[in-house]
Write a protein that holds these residues in place. Structure first.
Motif, PDB file in Angstrom:
ATOM      1  N   GLY A  66       0.840  -1.205  -0.048  1.00  0.00           N
ATOM      2  CA  GLY A  66      -0.136  -0.142  -0.192  1.00  0.00           C
ATOM      3  C   GLY A  66       0.831   1.320  -0.088  1.00  0.00           C
ATOM      4  N   TRP A  67       0.242   2.327   0.222  1.00  0.00           N
ATOM      5  CA  TRP A  67       0.767   3.627   0.291  1.00  0.00           C
ATOM      6  C   TRP A  67       1.638   3.888   1.486  1.00  0.00           C
TER       7      TRP A  67
ATOM      8  N   TYR B 177       3.915   3.970  -3.156  1.00  0.00           N
ATOM      9  CA  TYR B 177       3.277   2.604  -3.026  1.00  0.00           C
ATOM     10  C   TYR B 177       4.384   1.818  -3.030  1.00  0.00           C
TER      11      TYR B 177
ATOM     12  N   SER C 229       2.173   0.651  -9.603  1.00  0.00           N
ATOM     13  CA  SER C 229       0.734  -0.196  -9.380  1.00  0.00           C
ATOM     14  C   SER C 229       1.479  -1.449  -8.420  1.00  0.00           C
TER      15      SER C 229
ATOM     16  N   THR D 228       6.384   7.301  -7.485  1.00  0.00           N
ATOM     17  CA  THR D 228       5.234   7.701  -6.465  1.00  0.00           C
ATOM     18  C   THR D 228       6.256   8.028  -5.282  1.00  0.00           C
TER      19      THR D 228
END
Length: 304
Positions: free
Chosen positions: A225-226, A232, A251, A271
């Motif tokens: 998850g984040w 991520y 992803s 990210t």
């Protein structure tokens, strides 16, 4: 002139006829006495009258006296016969042939006695049945032994296959792979930069966004998850407790459960706190502080 000759052989059996009757105390001895008396009378008459038949009288005078019959001659003959039977007859008898073992006379006896023949047939049938039973038992024992040997061999093969599979699993678990195939190392462990608050804690694999990210080894995804500046992130725990962090993903494909070495779990992204798309990889033994990923990978046969 009248004749004064007295016949030398008066009529009757007493004058010159030998009486051969059965011996006995009365008959034989009496007859012998009568004969001797007759002989003496004849001799006397001849001497007194001059009988012209003198030669016949002379022959009567010189006749041997008759022996008295008794049981002795019979006993003598019996003894001689016994002696001959024990010696002469035995010597005259041909020697017996050497004893030869006669063949089994059972058939003769069986033919003579139906009861024995029936008993022999029953015994033969019993022997045949016993032989057949023994042969059947032997074959069954051989088959059982063969089946046991085959089962034992199958068990050994199964155990060997299981052991080989376990070794393969262990080898597979121990085998590691690089997380990205097409990459460039853009930052190493311990570097400093103005955009990092601390020294660099991992190894950066620069690649295009969307490039496949693979699990380094067999393990379990314990977190996905984040994660703030990491963007991520996926955390994989290896069997020995070492944690592998996959950061800045675009992803997440595998967010939980067990994974194998080389299995795709996500994609490269940009990210979090980054300057471009790349995979930030961290190695944390026992889930603790990070270590330099390069020597750790090299210890497992990988050269990033």
């Amino acid at each position: 002139m009248a004749s004064t000759h007295t016949p030398a052989h008066p009529a009757g059996p007493a004058a010159g006829t030998q009486l051969l009757d059965h011996p006995g105390p009365n008959g034989s001895e009496a007859r012998d006495s009568a004969a001797r008396g007759s002989d003496h009378a004849g001799a006397a008459g001849t001497a007194g009258h001059g009988d012209p038949f003198a030669p016949e009288a002379e022959s009567s005078r010189h006749r041997l006296p008759r022996q008295t019959r008794s049981a002795s001659p019979l006993l003598g003959v019996t003894a001689v016969a016994a002696t001959l039977g024990a010696t002469g007859f035995a010597a005259a008898t041909p020697a017996a042939a050497p004893a030869v073992e006669a063949p089994d006379e059972t058939p003769v006896a069986l033919a003579a006695d139906p009861g024995l023949a029936l008993a022999a047939r029953i015994q033969q049938q019993a022997d045949s049945q016993r032989t057949a039973a023994e042969e059947s038992a032997r074959l069954q024992a051989a088959q059982e032994a063969e089946a046991k040997a085959a089962a034992k061999e199958a068990e050994a093969k199964e155990a060997e296959a299981k052991r080989a599979a376990e070794e393969a699993e262990r080898a597979k678990a121990a085998a590691l792979t690089l997380p990205v195939k097409d990459y460039n190392l853009s930052a190493h462990y311990g570097q400093s930069a103005r955009y990092w608050a601390h020294l660099h804690t991992g190894l950066d694999f620069a690649a295009d966004t969307g490039t496949a990210v693979y699990a380094v080894g067999q393990g379990t995804i314990t977190s996905a998850g984040w994660s703030g500046a990491y963007g991520y992130r996926i955390v994989e725990t290896l069997p020995d407790g070492t944690e592998i962090w996959y950061c800045h993903l675009s992803s997440i494909i595998k967010g939980s459960g067990e994974v194998t070495s080389g299995q795709q779990i996500g994609k490269v992204g940009a990210t979090g706190n980054v300057t471009g798309p790349h995979l930030h990889l961290e190695v944390r033994p026992g889930g603790g502080a990070p270590v330099d990923p390069e020597p750790w990978l090299q210890q497992h046969g990988l050269n990033p």
